[in-house]
Design a protein around this motif. Structure first.
Motif, mmCIF file in Angstrom:
data_model
loop_
_atom_site.group_PDB
_atom_site.id
_atom_site.type_symbol
_atom_site.label_atom_id
_atom_site.label_comp_id
_atom_site.label_asym_id
_atom_site.label_seq_id
_atom_site.Cartn_x
_atom_site.Cartn_y
_atom_site.Cartn_z
ATOM 1 N N GLY A 284 95.060 -26.164 110.467
ATOM 2 C CA GLY A 284 93.900 -26.556 109.686
ATOM 3 C C GLY A 284 93.302 -25.417 108.895
ATOM 4 O O GLY A 284 94.005 -24.706 108.160
ATOM 5 N N ALA A 285 91.991 -25.228 109.048
ATOM 6 C CA ALA A 285 91.287 -24.210 108.272
ATOM 7 C C ALA A 285 91.740 -22.793 108.598
ATOM 8 O O ALA A 285 91.478 -21.865 107.822
ATOM 9 C CB ALA A 285 89.783 -24.335 108.492
ATOM 10 N N LEU A 286 92.421 -22.594 109.722
ATOM 11 C CA LEU A 286 92.956 -21.266 110.026
ATOM 12 C C LEU A 286 94.005 -20.842 109.006
ATOM 13 O O LEU A 286 94.281 -19.652 108.840
ATOM 14 C CB LEU A 286 93.566 -21.240 111.432
ATOM 15 C CG LEU A 286 92.601 -21.397 112.603
ATOM 16 C CD1 LEU A 286 93.365 -21.386 113.918
ATOM 17 C CD2 LEU A 286 91.564 -20.295 112.610
ATOM 18 N N SER A 287 94.591 -21.822 108.335
ATOM 19 C CA SER A 287 95.611 -21.489 107.338
ATOM 20 C C SER A 287 95.062 -21.488 105.917
ATOM 21 O O SER A 287 95.798 -21.263 104.974
ATOM 22 C CB SER A 287 96.761 -22.498 107.433
ATOM 23 O OG SER A 287 96.313 -23.803 107.106
ATOM 24 N N TYR A 288 93.745 -21.755 105.774
ATOM 25 C CA TYR A 288 93.149 -21.748 104.440
ATOM 26 C C TYR A 288 92.676 -20.334 104.111
ATOM 27 O O TYR A 288 92.853 -19.392 104.881
ATOM 28 C CB TYR A 288 91.945 -22.696 104.369
ATOM 29 C CG TYR A 288 92.202 -24.114 104.792
ATOM 30 C CD1 TYR A 288 93.481 -24.653 104.831
ATOM 31 C CD2 TYR A 288 91.142 -24.927 105.172
ATOM 32 C CE1 TYR A 288 93.691 -25.959 105.222
ATOM 33 C CE2 TYR A 288 91.356 -26.234 105.569
ATOM 34 C CZ TYR A 288 92.626 -26.745 105.600
ATOM 35 O OH TYR A 288 92.836 -28.033 105.992
ATOM 36 N N SER A 289 92.033 -20.209 102.947
ATOM 37 C CA SER A 289 91.499 -18.904 102.552
ATOM 38 C C SER A 289 90.109 -18.698 103.141
ATOM 39 O O SER A 289 89.137 -18.453 102.435
ATOM 40 C CB SER A 289 91.451 -18.814 101.022
ATOM 41 O OG SER A 289 90.762 -19.932 100.477
ATOM 42 N N GLN A 290 90.015 -18.842 104.473
ATOM 43 C CA GLN A 290 88.735 -18.732 105.172
ATOM 44 C C GLN A 290 88.843 -17.836 106.402
ATOM 45 O O GLN A 290 88.507 -18.252 107.510
ATOM 46 C CB GLN A 290 88.237 -20.112 105.596
ATOM 47 C CG GLN A 290 87.981 -21.064 104.451
ATOM 48 C CD GLN A 290 87.576 -22.446 104.949
ATOM 49 O OE1 GLN A 290 87.472 -22.688 106.129
ATOM 50 N NE2 GLN A 290 87.345 -23.346 104.028
ATOM 51 N N PRO A 291 89.306 -16.604 106.271
ATOM 52 C CA PRO A 291 89.312 -15.723 107.442
ATOM 53 C C PRO A 291 87.912 -15.187 107.701
ATOM 54 O O PRO A 291 86.984 -15.385 106.915
ATOM 55 C CB PRO A 291 90.261 -14.599 107.010
ATOM 56 C CG PRO A 291 90.058 -14.529 105.526
ATOM 57 C CD PRO A 291 89.845 -15.962 105.074
ATOM 58 N N MET A 292 87.735 -14.514 108.830
ATOM 59 C CA MET A 292 86.480 -13.799 109.070
ATOM 60 C C MET A 292 86.244 -12.816 107.939
ATOM 61 O O MET A 292 87.172 -12.139 107.494
ATOM 62 C CB MET A 292 86.552 -13.039 110.400
ATOM 63 C CG MET A 292 86.476 -13.921 111.627
ATOM 64 S SD MET A 292 86.732 -12.974 113.156
ATOM 65 C CE MET A 292 85.328 -11.835 113.107
ATOM 66 N N ASN A 293 84.997 -12.724 107.463
ATOM 67 C CA ASN A 293 84.750 -11.777 106.380
ATOM 68 C C ASN A 293 84.691 -10.351 106.911
ATOM 69 O O ASN A 293 84.609 -10.115 108.122
ATOM 70 C CB ASN A 293 83.494 -12.145 105.589
ATOM 71 C CG ASN A 293 82.215 -12.021 106.388
ATOM 72 O OD1 ASN A 293 81.938 -10.999 107.003
ATOM 73 N ND2 ASN A 293 81.415 -13.078 106.371
ATOM 74 N N THR A 294 84.738 -9.401 106.006
ATOM 75 C CA THR A 294 84.888 -7.995 106.378
ATOM 76 C C THR A 294 83.704 -7.488 107.193
ATOM 77 O O THR A 294 83.876 -6.701 108.141
ATOM 78 C CB THR A 294 85.061 -7.135 105.120
ATOM 79 O OG1 THR A 294 86.142 -7.661 104.349
ATOM 80 C CG2 THR A 294 85.370 -5.696 105.477
ATOM 81 N N ALA A 295 82.491 -7.921 106.856
ATOM 82 C CA ALA A 295 81.324 -7.492 107.618
ATOM 83 C C ALA A 295 81.416 -7.968 109.067
ATOM 84 O O ALA A 295 81.113 -7.206 110.004
ATOM 85 C CB ALA A 295 80.046 -8.009 106.966
#
Length: 420
Positions: A284-295
């Protein structure tokens, strides 16, 4: 009449008519009484509304108060400076900066596991559970998916997607007898349950281990409420108490609570690297462009570093002392447990007014009601934290006794005459 057909919902796995129809009345009442939609600024541990009302928040999941730790804040800032981007918006399966890999390696070493990051535990469960249902996160056998009746909505919401892959049923809370019967009947069974409940209490991990040994039961835990607050190096209740650290157990946990940052960790053991690739590509969303942000990654690296120091134990010890103090003053169904959540029972018709009076006295405890809890079991949810002071806890308990009347039960022994 239009002559067009209307739709009768099957309500096999959810019923918004019931949840909204009953629960919304309580939410509206909470908002009218100033107990929902509160806007306040944080100042040295106190919250202050625009009209100047100050209160101590006793409904906050940051059990160790790491979310305001200077090193955690600086970790977020340092990561932004180092990597020069807030959110590298592309699926990690295609291109990624080293930040996520560094965090996953750090958490993996901390908890002796393979760790995959996610932006939230809810996103992780939404992506992982259908893969469990199809057998792709397992041995290839489609299991019967048994959802605990009280498992968190972030897991329960995956029922329809899982039902497109396999059979889905719901069992009574921690019903080990039902689970064993299903294990005898089905080739493969997966039990979906909270490791630590959001309303107090732990899963029967050791008893589930026995079923795993005898029948190969898979268990999918969300241990968000105990990670960091419990266990060596903050590994959480499940990992601290389970003797099985292999592919029969999958654990997800948010990093937003006691860990003090943002995002989530999927904790895995015994899976081939190819399975981790399937998670990255198809969960699902783990494969989208939604990783944890850098901060969030930088803050999490800083928190993980704190978890390797004696400070973690110091904060866990303070939390345990505060829980013990509360239990010495007010008895609840959770009294005596190491879990940091207590629910002070109130009648449905009294819980909102009681919550309002507690808030007016300078404390916030959240009224909980259906569908958060079963109908007829409303109460005030109290969350203990390491940073709460003895005076704050004693004062809160005094107010709870005053507003609770017959519903609140004093502990048998009140040290030092606290409630005089």
């Amino acid at each position: 009449m239009t002559g067009r057909e209307s739709i009768t919902p099957p309500h096999r796995y959810r019923d918004n008519d019931k949840a909204v129809g009953i629960g919304n009345a309580f939410w509206d009442m909470s908002e009218r009484n100033g107990l929902a939609g509160i806007v306040a600024e944080l100042d040295d541990g106190l919250l202050r509304t625009a009209d100047g009302h100050e209160f101590v928040n006793f409904t906050c999941c940051s059990y160790l108060d790491l979310d305001s730790h200077p090193e955690v804040i600086e970790g977020a800032v340092a990561a932004l400076r180092r990597f020069g981007v807030l959110d590298h918006c592309i699926p990690r399966s295609r291109v990624q900066i080293p930040a996520l890999l560094e965090l996953e390696a750090s958490l993996g070493e901390l908890w002796d596991a393979d760790v995959v990051s996610a932006i939230s535990a809810g996103v992780a469960s939404a992506g992982l559970l259908p893969l469990v249902a199809s057998g792709h996160l397992g041995d290839g056998t489609r299991p019967l998916m048994v959802f605990d009746k009280y498992c968190h909505v972030s897991m329960a919401n995956a029922k329809p997607a899982c039902a497109d892959e396999t059979e889905v049923v719901t069992c009574a809370h921690h019903d080990l007898g039902f689970l064993e019967d299903m294990c005898k009947r089905y080739e493969r069974v997966c039990y979906v349950v909270d490791g630590a409940d959001s309303l107090g209490g732990y899963a029967p991990v050791k008893e589930l281990n026995d079923l795993q040994d005898r029948y190969g039961l898979l268990v999918y835990f969300d241990d968000s409420h105990s990670v960091s607050a419990y266990g060596e190096r903050g590994m959480g209740y499940v990992r601290e108490n389970s003797r099985l650290q292999d592919a029969r157990t999958v654990t997800v946990a948010t990093l937003n609570k006691a860990f003090g940052t943002s995002g989530a960790a999927i904790v895995l053991d015994g899976f081939d690297k190819s399975v981790l690739r399937v998670i990255e590509r198809f969960a699902g969303a783990l494969s989208y462009s939604q990783p944890m942000n850098t901060a969030a990654v930088g803050a999490s690296l800083a928190s993980a570093a704190i978890h390797r120091t004696p400070e973690l134990v110091t904060r866990q010890t303070r939390l345990a002392a505060n829980i013990e103090l509360f239990d010495s003053l007010v008895r609840t169904a959770q009294s005596g447990a190491e879990f940091p959540i207590r629910v002070v029972p109130m009648g449905d018709d009294a819980v909102i007014d009681a919550g309002r009076r507690v808030f007016e006295a300078g404390f916030y405890v959240s009224p909980v009601f259906f569908p958060i809890v079963p109908r007829g079991t409303a109460g005030l949810r109290v969350m203990m934290r390491a940073g709460q002071t003895v005076d704050q806890i004693r004062s809160l308990c005094r107010v709870l006794v005053e507003v609770g009347a017959d519903a609140v039960t004093l502990a048998d022994e009140v040290p030092g005459g606290v409630l005089r």
